[in-house]
Motif scaffolding. Structure first.
Motif, PDB file in Angstrom:
ATOM      1  N   LYS A   9       8.515  21.888  34.142  1.00 23.71           N
ATOM      2  CA  LYS A   9       8.802  20.977  35.251  1.00 23.71           C
ATOM      3  C   LYS A   9       9.714  21.655  36.269  1.00 23.71           C
ATOM      4  N   ASP A  10      10.754  22.348  35.807  1.00 20.95           N
ATOM      5  CA  ASP A  10      11.663  23.055  36.710  1.00 20.95           C
ATOM      6  C   ASP A  10      10.955  24.186  37.450  1.00 20.95           C
ATOM      7  N   LEU A  11      10.085  24.915  36.755  1.00 17.07           N
ATOM      8  CA  LEU A  11       9.355  26.004  37.406  1.00 17.07           C
ATOM      9  C   LEU A  11       8.497  25.471  38.547  1.00 17.07           C
ATOM     10  N   SER A  12       7.806  24.376  38.292  1.00 13.86           N
ATOM     11  CA  SER A  12       6.918  23.807  39.309  1.00 13.86           C
ATOM     12  C   SER A  12       7.666  23.094  40.422  1.00 13.86           C
ATOM     13  N   ASN A  13       8.684  22.336  40.081  1.00 12.24           N
ATOM     14  CA  ASN A  13       9.361  21.491  41.062  1.00 12.24           C
ATOM     15  C   ASN A  13      10.472  22.181  41.840  1.00 12.24           C
ATOM     16  N   VAL A  14      11.004  23.272  41.313  1.00 11.88           N
ATOM     17  CA  VAL A  14      12.123  23.925  41.992  1.00 11.88           C
ATOM     18  C   VAL A  14      11.802  25.380  42.309  1.00 11.88           C
ATOM     19  N   PHE A  15      11.670  26.201  41.289  1.00 13.14           N
ATOM     20  CA  PHE A  15      11.569  27.649  41.497  1.00 13.14           C
ATOM     21  C   PHE A  15      10.309  28.036  42.265  1.00 13.14           C
ATOM     22  N   PHE A  16       9.155  27.517  41.888  1.00  9.89           N
ATOM     23  CA  PHE A  16       7.902  27.855  42.557  1.00  9.89           C
ATOM     24  C   PHE A  16       7.459  26.766  43.532  1.00  9.89           C
ATOM     25  N   ASN A  17       8.402  26.083  44.118  1.00  7.78           N
ATOM     26  CA  ASN A  17       8.150  25.054  45.119  1.00  7.78           C
ATOM     27  C   ASN A  17       8.329  25.695  46.495  1.00  7.78           C
ATOM     28  N   ALA A  18       7.304  25.628  47.348  1.00  8.53           N
ATOM     29  CA  ALA A  18       7.360  26.244  48.676  1.00  8.53           C
ATOM     30  C   ALA A  18       8.445  25.627  49.559  1.00  8.53           C
ATOM     31  N   ASN A  19       8.921  24.435  49.228  1.00  8.59           N
ATOM     32  CA  ASN A  19      10.006  23.817  49.988  1.00  8.59           C
ATOM     33  C   ASN A  19      11.379  24.202  49.455  1.00  8.59           C
ATOM     34  N   GLU A  20      11.408  24.933  48.367  1.00 10.34           N
ATOM     35  CA  GLU A  20      12.680  25.326  47.754  1.00 10.34           C
ATOM     36  C   GLU A  20      12.843  26.851  47.789  1.00 10.34           C
ATOM     37  N   LEU A  21      12.345  27.565  46.773  1.00 12.09           N
ATOM     38  CA  LEU A  21      12.570  29.006  46.664  1.00 12.09           C
ATOM     39  C   LEU A  21      11.349  29.859  46.972  1.00 12.09           C
ATOM     40  N   ALA A  22      10.183  29.365  46.694  1.00 10.23           N
ATOM     41  CA  ALA A  22       8.956  30.159  46.819  1.00 10.23           C
ATOM     42  C   ALA A  22       8.384  30.083  48.232  1.00 10.23           C
ATOM     43  N   ASP A  23       7.441  30.984  48.492  1.00 10.23           N
ATOM     44  CA  ASP A  23       6.675  30.982  49.730  1.00 10.23           C
ATOM     45  C   ASP A  23       5.214  31.161  49.376  1.00 10.23           C
ATOM     46  N   LYS A  24       4.343  30.729  50.277  1.00 10.75           N
ATOM     47  CA  LYS A  24       2.909  30.918  50.058  1.00 10.75           C
ATOM     48  C   LYS A  24       2.534  32.358  50.393  1.00 10.75           C
ATOM     49  N   HIS A  25       1.844  33.003  49.461  1.00  7.02           N
ATOM     50  CA  HIS A  25       1.349  34.363  49.634  1.00  7.02           C
ATOM     51  C   HIS A  25      -0.039  34.418  49.021  1.00  7.02           C
ATOM     52  N   VAL A  26      -0.809  35.423  49.440  1.00 11.44           N
ATOM     53  CA  VAL A  26      -2.100  35.669  48.811  1.00 11.44           C
ATOM     54  C   VAL A  26      -1.906  36.838  47.852  1.00 11.44           C
ATOM     55  N   LEU A  27      -2.051  36.558  46.561  1.00  7.95           N
ATOM     56  CA  LEU A  27      -1.872  37.546  45.505  1.00  7.95           C
ATOM     57  C   LEU A  27      -3.174  37.682  44.743  1.00  7.95           C
ATOM     58  N   GLY A  28      -3.755  38.869  44.768  1.00  8.44           N
ATOM     59  CA  GLY A  28      -5.011  39.086  44.055  1.00  8.44           C
ATOM     60  C   GLY A  28      -6.113  38.149  44.502  1.00  8.44           C
ATOM     61  N   GLY A  29      -6.123  37.791  45.780  1.00  6.10           N
ATOM     62  CA  GLY A  29      -7.160  36.921  46.314  1.00  6.10           C
ATOM     63  C   GLY A  29      -6.899  35.428  46.164  1.00  6.10           C
ATOM     64  N   GLN A  30      -5.777  35.052  45.544  1.00 10.39           N
ATOM     65  CA  GLN A  30      -5.439  33.642  45.355  1.00 10.39           C
ATOM     66  C   GLN A  30      -4.212  33.285  46.196  1.00 10.39           C
ATOM     67  N   GLU A  31      -4.267  32.156  46.892  1.00 11.14           N
ATOM     68  CA  GLU A  31      -3.076  31.689  47.597  1.00 11.14           C
ATOM     69  C   GLU A  31      -2.197  30.947  46.595  1.00 11.14           C
ATOM     70  N   LEU A  32      -0.979  31.454  46.423  1.00 15.30           N
ATOM     71  CA  LEU A  32      -0.067  30.910  45.420  1.00 15.30           C
ATOM     72  C   LEU A  32       1.330  30.751  45.996  1.00 15.30           C
ATOM     73  N   ASP A  33       2.106  29.850  45.410  1.00 12.36           N
ATOM     74  CA  ASP A  33       3.531  29.745  45.700  1.00 12.36           C
ATOM     75  C   ASP A  33       4.239  30.712  44.773  1.00 12.36           C
ATOM     76  N   ILE A  34       4.778  31.803  45.339  1.00 16.07           N
ATOM     77  CA  ILE A  34       5.437  32.835  44.542  1.00 16.07           C
ATOM     78  C   ILE A  34       6.731  33.260  45.220  1.00 16.07           C
ATOM     79  N   VAL A  35       7.540  34.015  44.498  1.00 10.73           N
ATOM     80  CA  VAL A  35       8.761  34.593  45.046  1.00 10.73           C
ATOM     81  C   VAL A  35       8.526  36.095  45.159  1.00 10.73           C
ATOM     82  N   VAL A  36       8.762  36.650  46.360  1.00  7.82           N
ATOM     83  CA  VAL A  36       8.607  38.082  46.596  1.00  7.82           C
ATOM     84  C   VAL A  36       9.926  38.610  47.127  1.00  7.82           C
ATOM     85  N   GLU A  37      10.431  39.664  46.489  1.00 10.66           N
ATOM     86  CA  GLU A  37      11.684  40.284  46.906  1.00 10.66           C
ATOM     87  C   GLU A  37      11.433  41.757  47.184  1.00 10.66           C
TER      88      GLU A  37
END
Length: 108
Positions: A9-37
């Motif tokens: 629940k925390d991973l989905s709602n906070v860490f990998f949430n585009a409104n919180e820490l993650a951003d939308k990126h295309v990784l391996g052909g899939q658009e995902l909410d991920i963190v890139v540093e």
């Protein structure tokens, strides 16, 4: 609710949430909410300057964090596309529902 449920629940709602820490990126052909540093420090125990001198090529490193339920652990040495750019996979592992991938690209 057990620990695994709470973690998911925390991973989905906070860490990998585009409104919180993650951003939308295309990784391996899939658009995902991920963190890139961008990695400006050490990789595999070597500092950036040591890597540049030893390889005689400037390499740019990034670390990708993605939910393990959304992606797979790529093979080290394989090519992975991030936002239309190709990178080499330097490191990849999974822990507690998160895949950590270190990628590199040579630049001139």
């Amino acid at each position: 609710m057990n620990f695994k449920d709470t973690l998911e629940k925390d991973l989905s709602n906070v860490f990998f949430n585009a409104n919180e820490l993650a951003d939308k990126h295309v990784l391996g052909g899939q658009e995902l909410d991920i963190v890139v540093e961008s990695n400006l420090g050490a990789v595999k125990g070597y500092g950036k300057d040591q890597l540049m001198v030893s390889q005689e090529v400037y390499s740019h490193f990034k670390t990708i964090l993605v939910k393990s339920s959304d992606f797979y652990i790529p093979n080290i040495g394989s090519i992975l596309e991030l936002d239309g750019e190709e990178y080499y996979v330097e490191e990849a592992d999974e822990e507690l529902g998160v895949i950590r991938i270190v990628i590199s690209a040579n630049e001139s």
